[in-house]
Design a protein around this motif. Structure first.
Motif, PDB file in Angstrom:
ATOM      1  N   ILE A  59      -5.466  50.516 -20.402  1.00 34.87           N
ATOM      2  CA  ILE A  59      -4.703  49.686 -19.462  1.00 34.87           C
ATOM      3  C   ILE A  59      -4.573  50.408 -18.124  1.00 34.87           C
ATOM      4  N   GLN A  60      -4.281  51.709 -18.164  1.00 38.22           N
ATOM      5  CA  GLN A  60      -4.147  52.491 -16.935  1.00 38.22           C
ATOM      6  C   GLN A  60      -5.469  52.538 -16.168  1.00 38.22           C
ATOM      7  N   SER A  63      -6.302  49.124 -14.743  1.00 42.58           N
ATOM      8  CA  SER A  63      -5.382  48.867 -13.632  1.00 42.58           C
ATOM      9  C   SER A  63      -5.810  49.635 -12.382  1.00 42.58           C
ATOM     10  N   SER A  95      -3.364  44.707 -17.842  1.00 35.77           N
ATOM     11  CA  SER A  95      -3.707  45.278 -16.539  1.00 35.77           C
ATOM     12  C   SER A  95      -3.510  44.273 -15.413  1.00 35.77           C
ATOM     13  N   ASN A  98       0.141  44.265 -14.796  1.00 36.12           N
ATOM     14  CA  ASN A  98       0.566  45.515 -14.142  1.00 36.12           C
ATOM     15  C   ASN A  98       0.231  45.532 -12.658  1.00 36.12           C
ATOM     16  N   THR A  99      -0.961  45.051 -12.325  1.00 41.56           N
ATOM     17  CA  THR A  99      -1.419  45.134 -10.934  1.00 41.56           C
ATOM     18  C   THR A  99      -0.999  43.932 -10.094  1.00 41.56           C
TER      19      THR A  99
END
Length: 124
Positions: A59-60, A63, A95, A98-99
């Motif tokens: 995910i990081q 993202s 993601s 998140n973004t």
């Protein structure tokens, strides 16, 4: 080809995908190109019932790619079963949330449980 089309159209409707956007690609799978917004991603994650645990590292990384405009549209997409269960793509959906960025992606409908079992089976 049309054996499961009624079920596919019902799933597409739940996901907000127009029937006219669906293309039969074979092996019981239908696809569409969809712009997935953070709102759509959050809605679709409600269908994430029996998936593996989301991978924070993935995910990081996804993202970061999205934030730096390195995310690319490819042949890899999200997949749902005929029961509307999310079979593949949860890390991408997280993601997007998140973004707060929308992306275009292929979305497949009709992935079987047997096929889900071999998706990303060799990832760490």
């Amino acid at each position: 080809m049309t054996k499961n089309k009624t079920k596919v159209v019902a799933v597409a409707k739940k996901l907000g995908i127009e029937e006219n956007d669906l293309v039969y690609v074979g092996e019981g799978l239908w696809s569409a190109i969809v712009t997935i917004t953070p709102e759509i991603a959050a809605e679709w994650l409600k269908y994430n019932q029996n998936n593996r645990t989301a991978k924070e590292f993935s995910i990081q990384k996804i993202s970061e790619d999205m934030n730096s405009n390195n995310w690319q549209f490819t042949h890899q997409g999200l997949a749902f079963g005929l029961d509307c269960e999310l079979k593949d793509g949860q890390n991408r959906l997280y993601s997007i949330i998140n973004t707060k960025k929308a992306i275009k992606s292929l979305v497949f409908i009709g992935l079987s449980d047997a096929a889900k079992g071999v998706v990303d089976q060799n990832t760490a």
